[in-house]
Design a protein around this motif. Structure first.
Motif, PDB file in Angstrom:
ATOM      1  N   GLN A   5      76.260   1.874  40.062  1.00  0.00           N
ATOM      2  CA  GLN A   5      76.686   2.069  41.427  1.00  0.00           C
ATOM      3  C   GLN A   5      78.175   2.373  41.422  1.00  0.00           C
ATOM      4  N   TYR A   6      78.578   3.294  42.263  1.00  0.00           N
ATOM      5  CA  TYR A   6      79.985   3.608  42.422  1.00  0.00           C
ATOM      6  C   TYR A   6      80.497   2.782  43.595  1.00  0.00           C
ATOM      7  N   VAL A   7      81.530   1.999  43.348  1.00  0.00           N
ATOM      8  CA  VAL A   7      82.046   1.093  44.366  1.00  0.00           C
ATOM      9  C   VAL A   7      83.359   1.638  44.920  1.00  0.00           C
ATOM     10  N   GLY A   8      83.429   1.688  46.246  1.00  0.00           N
ATOM     11  CA  GLY A   8      84.657   2.080  46.919  1.00  0.00           C
ATOM     12  C   GLY A   8      85.344   0.840  47.472  1.00  0.00           C
ATOM     13  N   HIS A   9      86.626   0.978  47.765  1.00  0.00           N
ATOM     14  CA  HIS A   9      87.416  -0.131  48.287  1.00  0.00           C
ATOM     15  C   HIS A   9      88.214   0.371  49.472  1.00  0.00           C
ATOM     16  N   LYS A  10      88.303  -0.431  50.505  1.00  0.00           N
ATOM     17  CA  LYS A  10      89.119  -0.106  51.671  1.00  0.00           C
ATOM     18  C   LYS A  10      89.730  -1.384  52.209  1.00  0.00           C
ATOM     19  N   THR A  11      90.854  -1.226  52.870  1.00  0.00           N
ATOM     20  CA  THR A  11      91.448  -2.311  53.628  1.00  0.00           C
ATOM     21  C   THR A  11      91.404  -1.890  55.086  1.00  0.00           C
ATOM     22  N   ILE A  12      90.840  -2.751  55.910  1.00  0.00           N
ATOM     23  CA  ILE A  12      90.684  -2.410  57.317  1.00  0.00           C
ATOM     24  C   ILE A  12      91.340  -3.482  58.192  1.00  0.00           C
ATOM     25  N   THR A  13      91.695  -3.105  59.400  1.00  0.00           N
ATOM     26  CA  THR A  13      92.195  -4.043  60.393  1.00  0.00           C
ATOM     27  C   THR A  13      91.012  -4.429  61.267  1.00  0.00           C
ATOM     28  N   TYR A  14      90.798  -5.716  61.395  1.00  0.00           N
ATOM     29  CA  TYR A  14      89.603  -6.236  62.063  1.00  0.00           C
ATOM     30  C   TYR A  14      90.018  -7.153  63.192  1.00  0.00           C
ATOM     31  N   GLU A  15      89.459  -6.949  64.385  1.00  0.00           N
ATOM     32  CA  GLU A  15      89.908  -7.696  65.553  1.00  0.00           C
ATOM     33  C   GLU A  15      89.015  -8.869  65.929  1.00  0.00           C
ATOM     34  N   ARG A  16      87.857  -9.010  65.321  1.00  0.00           N
ATOM     35  CA  ARG A  16      86.964 -10.134  65.674  1.00  0.00           C
ATOM     36  C   ARG A  16      87.265 -11.318  64.764  1.00  0.00           C
ATOM     37  N   ILE A  17      88.453 -11.915  64.947  1.00  0.00           N
ATOM     38  CA  ILE A  17      88.895 -12.937  64.001  1.00  0.00           C
ATOM     39  C   ILE A  17      88.072 -14.222  64.058  1.00  0.00           C
ATOM     40  N   GLU A  18      87.250 -14.391  65.096  1.00  0.00           N
ATOM     41  CA  GLU A  18      86.386 -15.577  65.119  1.00  0.00           C
ATOM     42  C   GLU A  18      85.365 -15.535  63.980  1.00  0.00           C
ATOM     43  N   LEU A  19      85.112 -14.347  63.429  1.00  0.00           N
ATOM     44  CA  LEU A  19      84.151 -14.212  62.326  1.00  0.00           C
ATOM     45  C   LEU A  19      84.772 -14.406  60.948  1.00  0.00           C
ATOM     46  N   ILE A  20      86.074 -14.637  60.880  1.00  0.00           N
ATOM     47  CA  ILE A  20      86.700 -14.776  59.558  1.00  0.00           C
ATOM     48  C   ILE A  20      86.563 -16.182  58.991  1.00  0.00           C
ATOM     49  N   LYS A  21      86.035 -17.105  59.771  1.00  0.00           N
ATOM     50  CA  LYS A  21      85.824 -18.472  59.287  1.00  0.00           C
ATOM     51  C   LYS A  21      84.759 -18.463  58.190  1.00  0.00           C
ATOM     52  N   PRO A  22      84.922 -19.321  57.170  1.00  0.00           N
ATOM     53  CA  PRO A  22      83.942 -19.354  56.072  1.00  0.00           C
ATOM     54  C   PRO A  22      82.497 -19.531  56.537  1.00  0.00           C
ATOM     55  N   GLU A  23      82.280 -20.326  57.562  1.00  0.00           N
ATOM     56  CA  GLU A  23      80.902 -20.551  58.029  1.00  0.00           C
ATOM     57  C   GLU A  23      80.310 -19.317  58.708  1.00  0.00           C
ATOM     58  N   ASN A  24      81.131 -18.322  59.019  1.00  0.00           N
ATOM     59  CA  ASN A  24      80.651 -17.084  59.658  1.00  0.00           C
ATOM     60  C   ASN A  24      80.621 -15.895  58.692  1.00  0.00           C
ATOM     61  N   HIS A  25      80.683 -16.172  57.406  1.00  0.00           N
ATOM     62  CA  HIS A  25      80.791 -15.085  56.419  1.00  0.00           C
ATOM     63  C   HIS A  25      79.643 -14.073  56.516  1.00  0.00           C
ATOM     64  N   GLN A  26      78.412 -14.556  56.622  1.00  0.00           N
ATOM     65  CA  GLN A  26      77.266 -13.637  56.694  1.00  0.00           C
ATOM     66  C   GLN A  26      77.312 -12.807  57.975  1.00  0.00           C
ATOM     67  N   ALA A  27      77.746 -13.411  59.079  1.00  0.00           N
ATOM     68  CA  ALA A  27      77.885 -12.668  60.341  1.00  0.00           C
ATOM     69  C   ALA A  27      78.994 -11.628  60.228  1.00  0.00           C
ATOM     70  N   LEU A  28      80.065 -11.967  59.521  1.00  0.00           N
ATOM     71  CA  LEU A  28      81.171 -11.021  59.294  1.00  0.00           C
ATOM     72  C   LEU A  28      80.669  -9.814  58.506  1.00  0.00           C
ATOM     73  N   LEU A  29      79.957 -10.072  57.407  1.00  0.00           N
ATOM     74  CA  LEU A  29      79.406  -8.967  56.608  1.00  0.00           C
ATOM     75  C   LEU A  29      78.464  -8.095  57.441  1.00  0.00           C
ATOM     76  N   ALA A  30      77.594  -8.722  58.213  1.00  0.00           N
ATOM     77  CA  ALA A  30      76.644  -7.969  59.042  1.00  0.00           C
ATOM     78  C   ALA A  30      77.385  -7.104  60.063  1.00  0.00           C
ATOM     79  N   ASP A  31      78.427  -7.651  60.679  1.00  0.00           N
ATOM     80  CA  ASP A  31      79.198  -6.887  61.665  1.00  0.00           C
ATOM     81  C   ASP A  31      79.929  -5.720  61.011  1.00  0.00           C
ATOM     82  N   LEU A  32      80.533  -5.970  59.858  1.00  0.00           N
ATOM     83  CA  LEU A  32      81.238  -4.899  59.153  1.00  0.00           C
ATOM     84  C   LEU A  32      80.274  -3.783  58.749  1.00  0.00           C
TER      85      LEU A  32
END
Length: 96
Positions: A5-32
């Motif tokens: 697999q070829y993997v790309g990397h990006k840095t993005i600015t994200y405004e839904r900071i309520e999803l950055i909590k460790p307990e919301n990791h799966q929701a963060l990935l799904a939203d991204l």
């Protein structure tokens, strides 16, 4: 196939900071994934800006334009697996 697999990397600015909590990791990935349309395999929260309610997030994703395609190489480059290795008389490996 080899399953490369070829993997790309990006840095993005994200405004839904309520999803950055460790307990919301799966929701963060799904939203991204939903918002970018990318097959994101990993994300890492970087800088936080609570004044503007944004976070810098680094993402790794499978490159969409090369998924399920065999890897290509430009000549004359050969991969390590294609190079011929021989044992010299003094038991040293040499590359040919």
């Amino acid at each position: 196939g080899w399953g490369f697999q070829y993997v790309g990397h990006k840095t993005i600015t994200y405004e839904r900071i309520e999803l950055i909590k460790p307990e919301n990791h799966q929701a963060l990935l799904a939203d991204l994934r939903a918002r970018t349309g990318l097959d994101i395999t990993r994300c890492e929260v970087g800088k936080l800006d609570f004044l503007h309610d944004v976070a810098e997030i680094k993402i790794d994703y499978v490159e969409p334009h090369v998924q399920n395609q065999p890897p290509t190489r430009s000549a004359p480059h050969r991969s390590l697996f294609e190079q011929e290795w021989r044992v010299a008389p003094d038991n040293q490996f040499t590359k040919h």
